[in-house]
Design a protein around this motif. Sequence first.
Motif, PDB file in Angstrom:
ATOM      1  N   SER A  91      49.376  41.760  40.338  1.00 31.88           N
ATOM      2  CA  SER A  91      49.708  41.141  41.625  1.00 31.88           C
ATOM      3  C   SER A  91      50.442  42.126  42.527  1.00 31.88           C
ATOM      4  N   THR A  92      51.347  42.908  41.916  1.00 29.23           N
ATOM      5  CA  THR A  92      52.044  43.941  42.688  1.00 29.23           C
ATOM      6  C   THR A  92      51.052  44.969  43.213  1.00 29.23           C
ATOM      7  N   ARG A  93      50.134  45.389  42.355  1.00 30.39           N
ATOM      8  CA  ARG A  93      49.143  46.370  42.776  1.00 30.39           C
ATOM      9  C   ARG A  93      48.223  45.799  43.857  1.00 30.39           C
ATOM     10  N   LEU A  94      47.926  44.500  43.768  1.00 30.10           N
ATOM     11  CA  LEU A  94      47.095  43.866  44.790  1.00 30.10           C
ATOM     12  C   LEU A  94      47.784  43.911  46.144  1.00 30.10           C
ATOM     13  N   GLY A  95      49.071  43.523  46.173  1.00 29.45           N
ATOM     14  CA  GLY A  95      49.801  43.532  47.435  1.00 29.45           C
ATOM     15  C   GLY A  95      49.861  44.915  48.054  1.00 29.45           C
ATOM     16  N   VAL A  96      50.149  45.914  47.222  1.00 25.61           N
ATOM     17  CA  VAL A  96      50.223  47.291  47.722  1.00 25.61           C
ATOM     18  C   VAL A  96      48.858  47.758  48.220  1.00 25.61           C
ATOM     19  N   ALA A  97      47.807  47.444  47.456  1.00 24.16           N
ATOM     20  CA  ALA A  97      46.463  47.874  47.825  1.00 24.16           C
ATOM     21  C   ALA A  97      46.016  47.239  49.137  1.00 24.16           C
ATOM     22  N   LEU A  98      46.420  45.991  49.366  1.00 28.28           N
ATOM     23  CA  LEU A  98      46.042  45.323  50.616  1.00 28.28           C
ATOM     24  C   LEU A  98      46.683  46.014  51.815  1.00 28.28           C
ATOM     25  N   VAL A  99      47.941  46.396  51.666  1.00 25.21           N
ATOM     26  CA  VAL A  99      48.639  47.080  52.759  1.00 25.21           C
ATOM     27  C   VAL A  99      48.051  48.472  52.994  1.00 25.21           C
ATOM     28  N   GLU A 100      47.737  49.158  51.899  1.00 27.13           N
ATOM     29  CA  GLU A 100      47.214  50.522  52.023  1.00 27.13           C
ATOM     30  C   GLU A 100      45.728  50.551  52.373  1.00 27.13           C
ATOM     31  N   GLY A 101      45.064  49.388  52.277  1.00 25.93           N
ATOM     32  CA  GLY A 101      43.632  49.359  52.524  1.00 25.93           C
ATOM     33  C   GLY A 101      42.829  50.022  51.419  1.00 25.93           C
ATOM     34  N   SER A 102      43.378  50.009  50.212  1.00 26.59           N
ATOM     35  CA  SER A 102      42.733  50.660  49.079  1.00 26.59           C
ATOM     36  C   SER A 102      41.648  49.772  48.471  1.00 26.59           C
ATOM     37  N   SER A 103      40.617  50.408  47.935  1.00 25.35           N
ATOM     38  CA  SER A 103      39.545  49.661  47.264  1.00 25.35           C
ATOM     39  C   SER A 103      40.033  49.036  45.959  1.00 25.35           C
ATOM     40  N   ASN A 104      41.208  49.455  45.486  1.00 23.22           N
ATOM     41  CA  ASN A 104      41.771  48.859  44.275  1.00 23.22           C
ATOM     42  C   ASN A 104      42.011  47.365  44.445  1.00 23.22           C
ATOM     43  N   ALA A 105      42.128  46.908  45.676  1.00 21.17           N
ATOM     44  CA  ALA A 105      42.355  45.488  45.930  1.00 21.17           C
ATOM     45  C   ALA A 105      41.220  44.645  45.364  1.00 21.17           C
ATOM     46  N   TYR A 106      40.003  45.171  45.412  1.00 22.49           N
ATOM     47  CA  TYR A 106      38.864  44.412  44.903  1.00 22.49           C
ATOM     48  C   TYR A 106      38.965  44.231  43.388  1.00 22.49           C
ATOM     49  N   LEU A 107      39.404  45.280  42.703  1.00 21.77           N
ATOM     50  CA  LEU A 107      39.531  45.199  41.244  1.00 21.77           C
ATOM     51  C   LEU A 107      40.594  44.190  40.843  1.00 21.77           C
TER      52      LEU A 107
ATOM     53  N   ALA B 246      41.871  41.807  42.631  1.00 18.16           N
ATOM     54  CA  ALA B 246      41.506  40.463  43.091  1.00 18.16           C
ATOM     55  C   ALA B 246      40.483  39.822  42.167  1.00 18.16           C
ATOM     56  N   GLY B 247      39.767  40.640  41.402  1.00 13.52           N
ATOM     57  CA  GLY B 247      38.832  40.097  40.425  1.00 13.52           C
ATOM     58  C   GLY B 247      39.483  39.792  39.095  1.00 13.52           C
ATOM     59  N   LEU B 248      40.436  40.622  38.694  1.00 15.84           N
ATOM     60  CA  LEU B 248      41.084  40.444  37.393  1.00 15.84           C
ATOM     61  C   LEU B 248      41.923  39.174  37.343  1.00 15.84           C
ATOM     62  N   ILE B 249      42.638  38.886  38.413  1.00 11.60           N
ATOM     63  CA  ILE B 249      43.571  37.751  38.409  1.00 11.60           C
ATOM     64  C   ILE B 249      42.843  36.409  38.244  1.00 11.60           C
ATOM     65  N   PRO B 250      41.779  36.117  39.009  1.00 15.06           N
ATOM     66  CA  PRO B 250      41.066  34.847  38.798  1.00 15.06           C
ATOM     67  C   PRO B 250      40.450  34.735  37.407  1.00 15.06           C
ATOM     68  N   LEU B 251      39.999  35.849  36.853  1.00 15.26           N
ATOM     69  CA  LEU B 251      39.435  35.807  35.504  1.00 15.26           C
ATOM     70  C   LEU B 251      40.498  35.436  34.478  1.00 15.26           C
ATOM     71  N   PHE B 252      41.710  35.955  34.659  1.00 15.64           N
ATOM     72  CA  PHE B 252      42.808  35.605  33.766  1.00 15.64           C
ATOM     73  C   PHE B 252      43.127  34.113  33.879  1.00 15.64           C
ATOM     74  N   VAL B 253      43.153  33.613  35.105  1.00 16.47           N
ATOM     75  CA  VAL B 253      43.408  32.180  35.327  1.00 16.47           C
ATOM     76  C   VAL B 253      42.312  31.354  34.667  1.00 16.47           C
ATOM     77  N   LEU B 254      41.062  31.815  34.787  1.00 21.02           N
ATOM     78  CA  LEU B 254      39.946  31.117  34.138  1.00 21.02           C
ATOM     79  C   LEU B 254      40.146  31.080  32.627  1.00 21.02           C
ATOM     80  N   GLY B 255      40.558  32.193  32.050  1.00 21.78           N
ATOM     81  CA  GLY B 255      40.802  32.227  30.605  1.00 21.78           C
ATOM     82  C   GLY B 255      41.886  31.255  30.193  1.00 21.78           C
ATOM     83  N   ALA B 256      42.963  31.193  30.980  1.00 20.92           N
ATOM     84  CA  ALA B 256      44.045  30.251  30.672  1.00 20.92           C
ATOM     85  C   ALA B 256      43.557  28.812  30.787  1.00 20.92           C
ATOM     86  N   ALA B 257      42.731  28.538  31.801  1.00 21.31           N
ATOM     87  CA  ALA B 257      42.206  27.189  31.978  1.00 21.31           C
ATOM     88  C   ALA B 257      41.298  26.810  30.816  1.00 21.31           C
ATOM     89  N   LEU B 258      40.448  27.736  30.403  1.00 18.81           N
ATOM     90  CA  LEU B 258      39.543  27.458  29.277  1.00 18.81           C
ATOM     91  C   LEU B 258      40.344  27.248  27.997  1.00 18.81           C
TER      92      LEU B 258
END
Length: 215
Positions: A42-58, A60-72
């Motif tokens: 989440s920290t890396r996502l916030g920083v990546a969004l401000v910097e405009g880094s492509s890391n934001a996509y990675l 942003a994908g990992l976090i929902p998958l983790f939530v999905l795993g917890a839900a399952l």
Amino acid sequence: MTRYDRRQQGLAICLAMLAGFVDALAFIYLGGFFVSFMSGNSTRLGVALVEGSSNAYLTAGLIPLFVLGAALGSAIGHFAKTRRRFVVLAFVTLCLFVAAGLSAAGLMHYAIVAMVIAMGAENTVFEREGEVSIGLTYMTGSLVKLGQRLAQAFLGGPRLSWLPYFLLWAGLVSGVALGAASYTRFGLDSLWIAAVTGFILTLVAVRLERDVRVA
């Protein structure tokens, strides 16, 4: 943590080691991103969004998958009722075997997906009344409780009530170290070690559940 007996605490510590092992593999392979520590992502996502880094996509994908795993994991545990730990751990182990197989087939991105889902689900192994009672892949809460128990011991409370939280943290760190060492030798093929470990811990959970029913 302290509400559980020593055998269950031991299982939790081993699961924290497993989480650390898997997270180390992903951290090295992904170049500094996590499959179990979503605060860091989440920290890396916030920083990546401000910097405009492509890391934001990675991230942003990992976090929902983790939530999905917890839900399952939570849903599976709900339907498993008294056998929740065995069934949830079996699901975690299945995901790790799938991740190992996908990695061996060269499907690395899909292997990461399976790893993230496994780590999200693992956190629901120790769940009471819909709430996680032991966080297995993140240690901030445990370190806070460690500090609180140290203060209580200093003020005349139970002398060793801090120890389970320290051991849980130490388990995670030990798993990370083992995972990093394994990656340098085997790369993501180390996932087979994680999967077999998950299988063994699933059998341990079966034994613990059986003992509880007999008692």
